[in-house]
Write an enzyme that holds these catalytic residues in place. Structure first.
Site, PDB file in Angstrom:
ATOM      1  N   LYS A  69       0.811  -1.224   0.000  1.00 49.62           N
ATOM      2  CA  LYS A  69       0.000   0.000   0.000  1.00 49.62           C
ATOM      3  C   LYS A  69       0.847   1.278   0.000  1.00 49.62           C
ATOM      4  CE  LYS A  69      -4.153  -1.990   2.062  1.00 49.62           C
ATOM      5  NZ  LYS A  69      -5.177  -1.923   3.117  1.00 49.62           N
ATOM      6  N   GLY A 130      -5.890   1.338  18.053  1.00 46.55           N
ATOM      7  CA  GLY A 130      -4.897   1.171  16.996  1.00 46.55           C
ATOM      8  C   GLY A 130      -4.598   2.499  16.320  1.00 46.55           C
ATOM      9  N   GLY A 132      -2.476   2.266  13.185  1.00 46.42           N
ATOM     10  CA  GLY A 132      -1.716   1.796  12.028  1.00 46.42           C
ATOM     11  C   GLY A 132      -2.380   2.251  10.725  1.00 46.42           C
ATOM     12  N   ALA A 134      -4.753   1.077   8.838  1.00 45.43           N
ATOM     13  CA  ALA A 134      -6.215   1.078   8.724  1.00 45.43           C
ATOM     14  C   ALA A 134      -6.807   2.319   9.396  1.00 45.43           C
ATOM     15  CB  ALA A 134      -6.794  -0.190   9.353  1.00 45.43           C
TER      16      ALA A 134
HETATM   17  P1  NDP Z   1      -0.809  -2.084  10.975  1.00 48.20           P
HETATM   18  O1  NDP Z   1       0.243  -3.121  11.045  1.00 48.20           O
HETATM   19  O2  NDP Z   1      -0.608  -0.886  10.138  1.00 48.20           O
HETATM   20  O3  NDP Z   1      -1.089  -1.537  12.490  1.00 48.20           O
HETATM   21  C1  NDP Z   1      -1.243  -2.448  13.531  1.00 48.20           C
HETATM   22  C2  NDP Z   1      -1.834  -1.735  14.762  1.00 48.20           C
HETATM   23  O4  NDP Z   1      -2.186  -2.728  15.708  1.00 48.20           O
HETATM   24  C3  NDP Z   1      -0.882  -0.778  15.458  1.00 48.20           C
HETATM   25  O5  NDP Z   1      -1.613   0.321  15.951  1.00 48.20           O
HETATM   26  C4  NDP Z   1      -0.346  -1.628  16.613  1.00 48.20           C
HETATM   27  O6  NDP Z   1       0.009  -0.873  17.747  1.00 48.20           O
HETATM   28  C5  NDP Z   1      -1.577  -2.428  16.955  1.00 48.20           C
HETATM   29  N1  NDP Z   1      -1.329  -3.700  17.632  1.00 48.20           N
HETATM   30  C6  NDP Z   1      -0.800  -4.832  17.107  1.00 48.20           C
HETATM   31  N2  NDP Z   1      -0.800  -5.829  18.017  1.00 48.20           N
HETATM   32  C7  NDP Z   1      -1.345  -5.302  19.143  1.00 48.20           C
HETATM   33  C8  NDP Z   1      -1.624  -5.833  20.435  1.00 48.20           C
HETATM   34  N3  NDP Z   1      -1.339  -7.107  20.755  1.00 48.20           N
HETATM   35  N4  NDP Z   1      -2.204  -5.026  21.351  1.00 48.20           N
HETATM   36  C9  NDP Z   1      -2.493  -3.722  21.041  1.00 48.20           C
HETATM   37  N5  NDP Z   1      -2.255  -3.180  19.831  1.00 48.20           N
HETATM   38  C10 NDP Z   1      -1.693  -3.958  18.897  1.00 48.20           C
HETATM   39  O7  NDP Z   1      -2.150  -2.850  10.590  1.00 48.20           O
HETATM   40  P2  NDP Z   1      -3.398  -2.298   9.776  1.00 48.20           P
HETATM   41  O8  NDP Z   1      -3.786  -0.997  10.375  1.00 48.20           O
HETATM   42  O9  NDP Z   1      -3.130  -2.361   8.333  1.00 48.20           O
HETATM   43  O10 NDP Z   1      -4.523  -3.421  10.074  1.00 48.20           O
HETATM   44  C11 NDP Z   1      -5.195  -3.470  11.336  1.00 48.20           C
HETATM   45  C12 NDP Z   1      -6.288  -4.535  11.287  1.00 48.20           C
HETATM   46  O11 NDP Z   1      -7.286  -4.160  10.335  1.00 48.20           O
HETATM   47  C13 NDP Z   1      -5.822  -5.935  10.865  1.00 48.20           C
HETATM   48  O12 NDP Z   1      -6.520  -6.876  11.658  1.00 48.20           O
HETATM   49  C14 NDP Z   1      -6.267  -6.028   9.417  1.00 48.20           C
HETATM   50  O13 NDP Z   1      -6.493  -7.366   9.022  1.00 48.20           O
HETATM   51  C15 NDP Z   1      -7.572  -5.247   9.478  1.00 48.20           C
HETATM   52  N6  NDP Z   1      -8.008  -4.715   8.183  1.00 48.20           N
HETATM   53  C16 NDP Z   1      -9.253  -5.090   7.738  1.00 48.20           C
HETATM   54  C17 NDP Z   1      -9.731  -4.607   6.539  1.00 48.20           C
HETATM   55  C18 NDP Z   1     -11.092  -5.035   6.066  1.00 48.20           C
HETATM   56  O14 NDP Z   1     -11.424  -4.772   4.894  1.00 48.20           O
HETATM   57  N7  NDP Z   1     -11.923  -5.630   6.904  1.00 48.20           N
HETATM   58  C19 NDP Z   1      -8.943  -3.673   5.695  1.00 48.20           C
HETATM   59  C20 NDP Z   1      -7.671  -3.297   6.299  1.00 48.20           C
HETATM   60  C21 NDP Z   1      -7.231  -3.806   7.499  1.00 48.20           C
HETATM   61  P3  NDP Z   1       1.487  -0.203  17.893  1.00 48.20           P
HETATM   62  O15 NDP Z   1       1.521   0.957  16.954  1.00 48.20           O
HETATM   63  O16 NDP Z   1       1.535   0.234  19.315  1.00 48.20           O
HETATM   64  O17 NDP Z   1       2.471  -1.284  17.542  1.00 48.20           O
END
Ligand code: NDP
Length: 277
Positions: A69, A130, A132, A134
């Site tokens: 992306k 979160g 990230g 999304a």
């Molecule tokens: P990123 O990798 O960009 O971001 C991950 C986020 O999750 C960060 O904020 C991270 O926090 C946090 N995180 C990860 N593990 C933990 C944990 N154990 N406890 C607390 N926070 C945690 O991921 P995306 O934003 O791209 O995706 C996020 C979710 O959205 C995924 O499950 C993905 O599958 C889903 N998604 C679904 C879509 C759909 O169409 N339904 C489309 C796009 C995404 P930190 O910054 O502190 O590390």
């Protein structure tokens, strides 16, 4: 020859996008093909080359999924405001030798919550977990839905603060750390946009944020009752949903953008839904 579309990612075997777009094309009577492409992760320029080969072969548009992306963003000629805030692109249109880039993840999420699940966000207390990709893609569509309060909680709180400061939407929007949620009361809508559920983990969210009359939404999909959704259910929340509707709605946005006709989504969502048990 049919107009050609594709989704590019790596891995790509799991993708539901070809099925979704073929169903949309059947329903709207559009003549197109839509194929999955496993993009090369290395060397770095190979992704852009693959996209350019698809354009040279007559491709009209492409969806982009992990891990490309950001690279799709970098190679685009024109970007929408929400793609720019996200720094990430999930749909591209190829027109007159130019690559036009969009990010429909957030608008698909908001549409699923407001239209399909009948949970308008106006004046509500909304919590997003979160910060990230999304969440970066979703923030502007969430703000446009005019919640009364919008809180973004993240483990790395600096990431959430930087995102919130970038938007400068007003007092109703703020970033916080998880422990602060203990004293913030109940929210009408809690959205898990962390990737914790992908590994069966639970973000450190206190159950006090859930309201029995409110809703809980999990962006991950096809995983049944995730630890987050289970926590919400145990707190008495009746309205729980996963991200399958978001997936289909973002696809519908891209389809409408490419084909200038909006497909119906209900039957496709029903077909892809895995019961939450
Ligand atoms: P990123 O990798 O960009 O971001 C991950 C986020 O999750 C960060 O904020 C991270 O926090 C946090 N995180 C990860 N593990 C933990 C944990 N154990 N406890 C607390 N926070 C945690 O991921 P995306 O934003 O791209 O995706 C996020 C979710 O959205 C995924 O499950 C993905 O599958 C889903 N998604 C679904 C879509 C759909 O169409 N339904 C489309 C796009 C995404 P930190 O910054 O502190 O590390």
């Amino acid at each position: 020859m049919s107009d050609q579309y594709a989704v590019i990612g790596n891995p790509i075997g799991h993708t539901k996008s070809p099925l979704i777009h073929v169903l949309f094309a059947q329903e709207t009577g559009q003549d197109l093909t839509y194929v999955p492409i496993e993009g090369p992760v290395e060397p770095e320029h190979a992704f852009a080359e693959t996209v350019r080969q698809f354009i040279a072969a007559g491709g009209k548009g492409m969806n982009v999924t992990a891990p490309f992306k950001l690279q799709a963003f970098a190679m685009s000629d024109e970007r929408s405001e929400r793609a720019t805030l996200a720094g990430a692109v999930n749909a591209m249109k190829f027109e007159d030798g130019r690559i036009i880039a969009e990010n429909f993840d957030g608008v698909g999420l908001v549409r699923d919550i407001e239209e399909n699940l009948h949970q308008p966000m106006a004046d509500k207390r909304v919590l997003i977990l979160g910060a990230g990709g999304a969440v970066r893609g979703a923030l502007l569509p969430f703000i446009a839905a005019r919640p009364g309060e919008l809180v973004v909680a993240n483990r790395d709180v600096e990431k959430a603060k930087a995102l919130v400061n970038q938007v400068m939407a007003g007092d109703f929007l703020r970033a916080c750390e998880y422990p602060e949620l203990e004293s913030m009361g109940q929210f009408d809508l809690v959205v898990n946009a962390t990737s914790a559920s992908l590994t069966g983990q639970l973000p450190p969210v206190p159950s006090s944020v859930f309201s029995p009359t409110g809703s809980a939404y999990e962006l991950a999909y096809g995983k049944g009752l995730t630890p987050f959704l289970r926590l919400a259910r145990n707190a008495g929340v009746q309205g729980v949903a996963d991200g399958v509707g978001m997936l289909v709605e973002q696809a519908a946005e891209a389809f409408a953008w490419w084909r200038r006709i909006r497909p119906q989504t209900r039957a496709v969502i029903d077909r892809l839904t895995v019961p939450l048990a």
